[in-house]
Motif scaffolding. Sequence first.
Motif, PDB file in Angstrom:
ATOM      1  N   ILE A 116       0.826  -1.219   0.000  1.00 42.07           N
ATOM      2  CA  ILE A 116       0.000   0.000   0.000  1.00 42.07           C
ATOM      3  C   ILE A 116       0.857   1.265   0.000  1.00 42.07           C
ATOM      4  CG2 ILE A 116      -2.018  -1.135   1.030  1.00 42.07           C
ATOM      5  CD1 ILE A 116      -1.260   0.178   3.717  1.00 42.07           C
ATOM      6  N   ALA A 117       2.132   1.119  -0.362  1.00 38.38           N
ATOM      7  CA  ALA A 117       3.073   2.255  -0.341  1.00 38.38           C
ATOM      8  C   ALA A 117       2.622   3.420  -1.216  1.00 38.38           C
ATOM      9  CB  ALA A 117       4.466   1.795  -0.766  1.00 38.38           C
ATOM     10  N   ASP A 118       1.938   3.122  -2.316  1.00 36.06           N
ATOM     11  CA  ASP A 118       1.498   4.190  -3.220  1.00 36.06           C
ATOM     12  C   ASP A 118       0.200   4.851  -2.759  1.00 36.06           C
ATOM     13  OD1 ASP A 118       3.655   3.621  -4.825  1.00 36.06           O
ATOM     14  OD2 ASP A 118       2.517   2.368  -6.210  1.00 36.06           O
ATOM     15  N   LEU A 119      -0.419   4.285  -1.718  1.00 35.42           N
ATOM     16  CA  LEU A 119      -1.737   4.756  -1.288  1.00 35.42           C
ATOM     17  C   LEU A 119      -1.704   5.579  -0.006  1.00 35.42           C
ATOM     18  CD1 LEU A 119      -3.613   1.403  -1.974  1.00 35.42           C
ATOM     19  CD2 LEU A 119      -3.488   3.394  -3.468  1.00 35.42           C
ATOM     20  N   VAL A 120      -0.719   5.332   0.841  1.00 38.27           N
ATOM     21  CA  VAL A 120      -0.634   6.053   2.115  1.00 38.27           C
ATOM     22  C   VAL A 120       0.648   6.866   2.168  1.00 38.27           C
ATOM     23  CG1 VAL A 120      -2.046   4.402   3.399  1.00 38.27           C
ATOM     24  CG2 VAL A 120       0.423   4.106   3.332  1.00 38.27           C
ATOM     25  N   ARG A 121       0.678   7.845   3.054  1.00 34.32           N
ATOM     26  CA  ARG A 121       1.853   8.690   3.242  1.00 34.32           C
ATOM     27  C   ARG A 121       2.211   8.763   4.723  1.00 34.32           C
ATOM     28  NH1 ARG A 121      -0.356  13.800  -0.212  1.00 34.32           N
ATOM     29  NH2 ARG A 121      -0.457  12.764  -2.219  1.00 34.32           N
ATOM     30  N   VAL A 122       3.478   8.976   4.991  1.00 29.01           N
ATOM     31  CA  VAL A 122       3.913   9.216   6.367  1.00 29.01           C
ATOM     32  C   VAL A 122       3.141  10.430   6.872  1.00 29.01           C
ATOM     33  CG1 VAL A 122       5.857   9.958   7.801  1.00 29.01           C
ATOM     34  CG2 VAL A 122       6.175   8.165   6.068  1.00 29.01           C
ATOM     35  N   GLY A 123       2.580  10.319   8.065  1.00 29.29           N
ATOM     36  CA  GLY A 123       1.800  11.414   8.654  1.00 29.29           C
ATOM     37  C   GLY A 123       0.296  11.221   8.546  1.00 29.29           C
ATOM     38  N   ASP A 124      -0.159  10.312   7.666  1.00 24.10           N
ATOM     39  CA  ASP A 124      -1.599  10.034   7.586  1.00 24.10           C
ATOM     40  C   ASP A 124      -2.078   9.495   8.927  1.00 24.10           C
ATOM     41  OD1 ASP A 124      -1.600  10.752   4.915  1.00 24.10           O
ATOM     42  OD2 ASP A 124      -1.892   8.712   4.148  1.00 24.10           O
ATOM     43  N   LYS A 125      -3.233   9.991   9.401  1.00 22.91           N
ATOM     44  CA  LYS A 125      -3.805   9.524  10.663  1.00 22.91           C
ATOM     45  C   LYS A 125      -4.720   8.339  10.387  1.00 22.91           C
ATOM     46  CE  LYS A 125      -4.704  13.985  11.965  1.00 22.91           C
ATOM     47  NZ  LYS A 125      -5.579  14.977  12.551  1.00 22.91           N
ATOM     48  N   LEU A 126      -4.479   7.227  11.072  1.00 22.65           N
ATOM     49  CA  LEU A 126      -5.335   6.052  10.939  1.00 22.65           C
ATOM     50  C   LEU A 126      -6.518   6.225  11.886  1.00 22.65           C
ATOM     51  CD1 LEU A 126      -5.822   3.212   9.775  1.00 22.65           C
ATOM     52  CD2 LEU A 126      -4.470   2.314  11.667  1.00 22.65           C
ATOM     53  N   ILE A 127      -7.732   6.244  11.333  1.00 20.31           N
ATOM     54  CA  ILE A 127      -8.908   6.470  12.171  1.00 20.31           C
ATOM     55  C   ILE A 127      -9.788   5.238  12.330  1.00 20.31           C
ATOM     56  CG2 ILE A 127      -8.982   8.964  11.815  1.00 20.31           C
ATOM     57  CD1 ILE A 127     -11.244   8.453   9.737  1.00 20.31           C
ATOM     58  N   ALA A 128      -9.673   4.258  11.404  1.00 20.53           N
ATOM     59  CA  ALA A 128     -10.507   3.063  11.523  1.00 20.53           C
ATOM     60  C   ALA A 128      -9.895   1.883  10.770  1.00 20.53           C
ATOM     61  CB  ALA A 128     -11.908   3.336  10.991  1.00 20.53           C
ATOM     62  N   VAL A 129     -10.150   0.688  11.304  1.00 12.02           N
ATOM     63  CA  VAL A 129      -9.787  -0.561  10.644  1.00 12.02           C
ATOM     64  C   VAL A 129     -11.079  -1.345  10.491  1.00 12.02           C
ATOM     65  CG1 VAL A 129      -8.476  -2.717  10.814  1.00 12.02           C
ATOM     66  CG2 VAL A 129      -7.466  -0.579  11.655  1.00 12.02           C
ATOM     67  N   ASP A 130     -11.464  -1.643   9.266  1.00 10.96           N
ATOM     68  CA  ASP A 130     -12.748  -2.307   8.981  1.00 10.96           C
ATOM     69  C   ASP A 130     -13.901  -1.582   9.677  1.00 10.96           C
ATOM     70  OD1 ASP A 130     -11.612  -4.170   7.287  1.00 10.96           O
ATOM     71  OD2 ASP A 130     -11.326  -5.657   8.867  1.00 10.96           O
ATOM     72  N   ASP A 131     -13.892  -0.267   9.559  1.00  6.53           N
ATOM     73  CA  ASP A 131     -14.917   0.621  10.123  1.00  6.53           C
ATOM     74  C   ASP A 131     -14.971   0.634  11.653  1.00  6.53           C
ATOM     75  OD1 ASP A 131     -15.800   1.586   7.609  1.00  6.53           O
ATOM     76  OD2 ASP A 131     -16.996  -0.229   7.334  1.00  6.53           O
ATOM     77  N   LYS A 132     -13.976   0.047  12.333  1.00  4.51           N
ATOM     78  CA  LYS A 132     -13.904   0.114  13.798  1.00  4.51           C
ATOM     79  C   LYS A 132     -12.985   1.272  14.158  1.00  4.51           C
ATOM     80  CE  LYS A 132     -12.254  -2.679  17.762  1.00  4.51           C
ATOM     81  NZ  LYS A 132     -12.240  -1.624  18.669  1.00  4.51           N
ATOM     82  N   ASP A 133     -13.500   2.194  14.951  1.00  3.39           N
ATOM     83  CA  ASP A 133     -12.749   3.381  15.368  1.00  3.39           C
ATOM     84  C   ASP A 133     -11.502   2.972  16.155  1.00  3.39           C
ATOM     85  OD1 ASP A 133     -11.777   5.715  16.515  1.00  3.39           O
ATOM     86  OD2 ASP A 133     -13.722   6.427  17.181  1.00  3.39           O
ATOM     87  N   VAL A 134     -10.344   3.437  15.723  1.00  6.55           N
ATOM     88  CA  VAL A 134      -9.089   3.126  16.422  1.00  6.55           C
ATOM     89  C   VAL A 134      -8.396   4.392  16.929  1.00  6.55           C
ATOM     90  CG1 VAL A 134      -8.708   0.952  15.162  1.00  6.55           C
ATOM     91  CG2 VAL A 134      -7.714   3.076  14.279  1.00  6.55           C
ATOM     92  N   THR A 135      -9.087   5.522  16.882  1.00  3.68           N
ATOM     93  CA  THR A 135      -8.438   6.803  17.220  1.00  3.68           C
ATOM     94  C   THR A 135      -7.968   6.888  18.667  1.00  3.68           C
ATOM     95  OG1 THR A 135     -10.599   7.827  17.624  1.00  3.68           O
ATOM     96  CG2 THR A 135      -9.630   8.136  15.436  1.00  3.68           C
ATOM     97  N   SER A 136      -8.565   6.107  19.569  1.00  3.51           N
ATOM     98  CA  SER A 136      -8.157   6.188  20.973  1.00  3.51           C
ATOM     99  C   SER A 136      -7.219   5.050  21.375  1.00  3.51           C
ATOM    100  CB  SER A 136      -9.393   6.172  21.874  1.00  3.51           C
ATOM    101  OG  SER A 136     -10.089   4.944  21.703  1.00  3.51           O
ATOM    102  N   LEU A 137      -6.832   4.218  20.409  1.00  3.35           N
ATOM    103  CA  LEU A 137      -5.987   3.065  20.724  1.00  3.35           C
ATOM    104  C   LEU A 137      -4.500   3.384  20.574  1.00  3.35           C
ATOM    105  CD1 LEU A 137      -7.970   0.217  18.897  1.00  3.35           C
ATOM    106  CD2 LEU A 137      -8.227   1.030  21.241  1.00  3.35           C
ATOM    107  N   THR A 138      -3.691   2.587  21.279  1.00  3.40           N
ATOM    108  CA  THR A 138      -2.236   2.727  21.152  1.00  3.40           C
ATOM    109  C   THR A 138      -1.781   2.059  19.863  1.00  3.40           C
ATOM    110  OG1 THR A 138      -1.806   0.622  22.251  1.00  3.40           O
ATOM    111  CG2 THR A 138      -1.945   2.592  23.674  1.00  3.40           C
TER     112      THR A 138
END
Length: 87
Positions: free
Chosen positions: A39-61
């Motif tokens: 996925i190197a061509d799709l994401v960039r350093v600094g992008d914030k990950l907010i969900a994995v399979d629509d599960k909110d991960v913003t408060s996770l380590t």
Amino acid sequence: TSKEERIEVHAPPGRLGVVIDTPECNNPFVWSIKDSSPIADLVRVGDKLIAVDDKDVTSLTAAKVSEIMTKKATNPTRKLSFIRTHK
């Protein structure tokens, strides 16, 4: 002014070659990307990950996010949702 863009990435099974970090209790974000990442061509350093399979991960380590992604590594696809800030 900054503009935020939501990006959906459908990642293939297996290792993604992306390092996620959560400095000082902030949202998980892309810290580094290996050249071999599927996925190197799709994401960039600094992008914030907010969900994995629509599960909110913003408060996770970063460790918890990596654990979730590893558990789902055999799935045919994983939907990763990011927020990218454009300056």
